[in-house]
Design an enzyme around this catalytic site. Structure first.
Site, PDB file in Angstrom:
ATOM      1  N   GLU A 190      23.607   1.264   8.153  1.00 34.77           N
ATOM      2  CA  GLU A 190      23.943  -0.129   8.463  1.00 34.77           C
ATOM      3  C   GLU A 190      23.185  -0.690   9.661  1.00 34.77           C
ATOM      4  OE1 GLU A 190      26.015   2.128   7.450  1.00 34.77           O
ATOM      5  OE2 GLU A 190      27.403   1.253   5.975  1.00 34.77           O
ATOM      6  N   SER A 216       0.832  -1.218   0.000  1.00 37.04           N
ATOM      7  CA  SER A 216       0.000   0.000   0.000  1.00 37.04           C
ATOM      8  C   SER A 216       0.863   1.264   0.000  1.00 37.04           C
ATOM      9  CB  SER A 216      -0.986  -0.003   1.172  1.00 37.04           C
ATOM     10  OG  SER A 216      -0.316   0.210   2.390  1.00 37.04           O
ATOM     11  N   ASN A 217       2.015   1.231   0.638  1.00 34.63           N
ATOM     12  CA  ASN A 217       2.905   2.399   0.593  1.00 34.63           C
ATOM     13  C   ASN A 217       3.452   2.617  -0.818  1.00 34.63           C
ATOM     14  OD1 ASN A 217       3.402   3.888   3.214  1.00 34.63           O
ATOM     15  ND2 ASN A 217       3.476   1.767   3.917  1.00 34.63           N
ATOM     16  N   GLU A 226       1.300   7.116   7.115  1.00 30.79           N
ATOM     17  CA  GLU A 226       2.420   6.639   6.288  1.00 30.79           C
ATOM     18  C   GLU A 226       2.187   7.031   4.830  1.00 30.79           C
ATOM     19  OE1 GLU A 226       3.601   2.484   6.772  1.00 30.79           O
ATOM     20  OE2 GLU A 226       2.701   2.462   8.753  1.00 30.79           O
ATOM     21  N   HIS A 229       8.914   3.449   8.560  1.00 28.37           N
ATOM     22  CA  HIS A 229       8.783   2.613   9.758  1.00 28.37           C
ATOM     23  C   HIS A 229       7.585   3.112  10.573  1.00 28.37           C
ATOM     24  CE1 HIS A 229      10.017  -0.171  12.833  1.00 28.37           C
ATOM     25  NE2 HIS A 229       9.792   0.783  13.724  1.00 28.37           N
TER      26      HIS A 229
END
Ligand code: GAR
Length: 204
Positions: free
Chosen positions: A146, A16-17, A178, A113
Site C-alpha cells: 500500500e 523497454s522493461n 533493470e 524502481h
C-alpha cells in the site's frame, strides 16, 4: 512447478522493461510464463505498439475519464481478472495504485524502481541519486504494497556512479541493469521460487 503463468504488464511509456520480460520468457526452452496482456493508462504509449508487434493483446484507456482513482483502478482490475492473470508487472506504470487494487492481487504485483530502495523513492530516482552524490545506486524489483516503492524486495543490483557520469549516462546504465533483474524476478515467480514472509522474500 505449476501451470504456465499468465502475466499482465502495465505501462505508461516506452515499455523497454516490458520488452525485456517478453524476450526472456520467449527464450525459455520450456515456457514458464507468458505475457498475455499489456495495459496502458496512456493511450499513445510507445510500448503498446511494441507489445502488438509481439502479438500480445493490448488495451488502453485514460485515467482522466474516471472521476476517482478507485473507479479507474476497478476498471483496470476487472480487465485483469477477465483474463485470469497470475502476475501483474508494473513497468514504468506511472500511477499510484489504490488499496483495493493492491488487496485484490496481494503479492502478485511486482514493480521495478530505478534506485536501491528504500533510498530515492518516487519520481526521477536516478536524478535524486545523482544529485545526492552517492557512489553507488542501482535498481530494485519488489512486490507492491500500500505504500509507495515500499513492498518486499525481490532482487536488487548495484550500479556504480562514475566520475564522468551525467544523469543521462547513469540512467542508461541503470536501465541496462533493470533489463536484467526484472526478467529474472519474473522467471523466479513463474517457477514458484519466491516465498514472501512479512518483508522478507526468500528464493527457494
Ligand atoms: C524505468 O526506468 C523504470 O524503472 C521507471 O520508469 C522507467 C520506465 O522505462 N519506473 C519508475 O520510476 C517507477 N517509480 P520503460 O517504460 O522503458 O520500461
Amino acid at each position: 512447478m505449476g501451470k504456465t503463468k499468465r502475466i499482465a504488464v502495465l505501462i505508461s511509456g516506452r515499455g523497454s522493461n516490458m520488452v525485456s520480460i517478453v524476450e526472456r520468457l520467449c527464450s525459455e526452452k520450456e515456457p514458464v510464463g507468458e505475457v498475455v496482456f499489456v495495459f496502458s493508462n496512456i493511450t499513445d504509449a510507445q510500448g503498446l505498439e511494441k507489445a502488438k508487434n509481439f502479438g500480445i493483446e493490448t488495451l488502453s484507456f485514460s485515467h482522466k475519464i474516471y472521476s476517482s482513482r478507485k473507479e479507474f483502478d476497478e476498471a483496470v482490475a476487472s480487465e485483469i481478472e477477465k483474463r485470469d492473470i497470475d502476475l501483474v508487472c508494473l513497468a514504468g506504470y506511472m500511477r499510484l495504485l489504490s488499496k483495493g487494487f493492491i488487496r485484490k492481487f496481494r503479492n502478485r504485483i511486482m514493480n521495478i524502481h530505478p534506485s536501491l530502495l528504500p533510498s530515492f523513492t518516487g519520481l526521477d530516482a536516478q536524478g535524486q541519486a545523482f544529485d545526492w552524490g552517492v557512489r553507488y545506486t542501482g535498481c530494485t524489483v519488489h512486490f507492491v504494497d500500500e505504500e509507495l516503492d515500499h513492498g518486499p524486495i525481490i532482487l536488487q543490483r548495484t550500479v556504480e556512479v562514475l566520475q564522468d557520469d551525467t544523469k543521462e549516462s547513469l540512467t542508461d546504465r541503470i536501465l541496462e541493469m533493470e533489463h536484467q533483474i526484472y526478467p529474472e524476478a519474473v522467471d523466479l515467480y513463474c517457477r514458484d521460487k519466491l516465498k514472501v514472509e512479512g518483508r522478507k522474500v526468500s528464493i527457494i
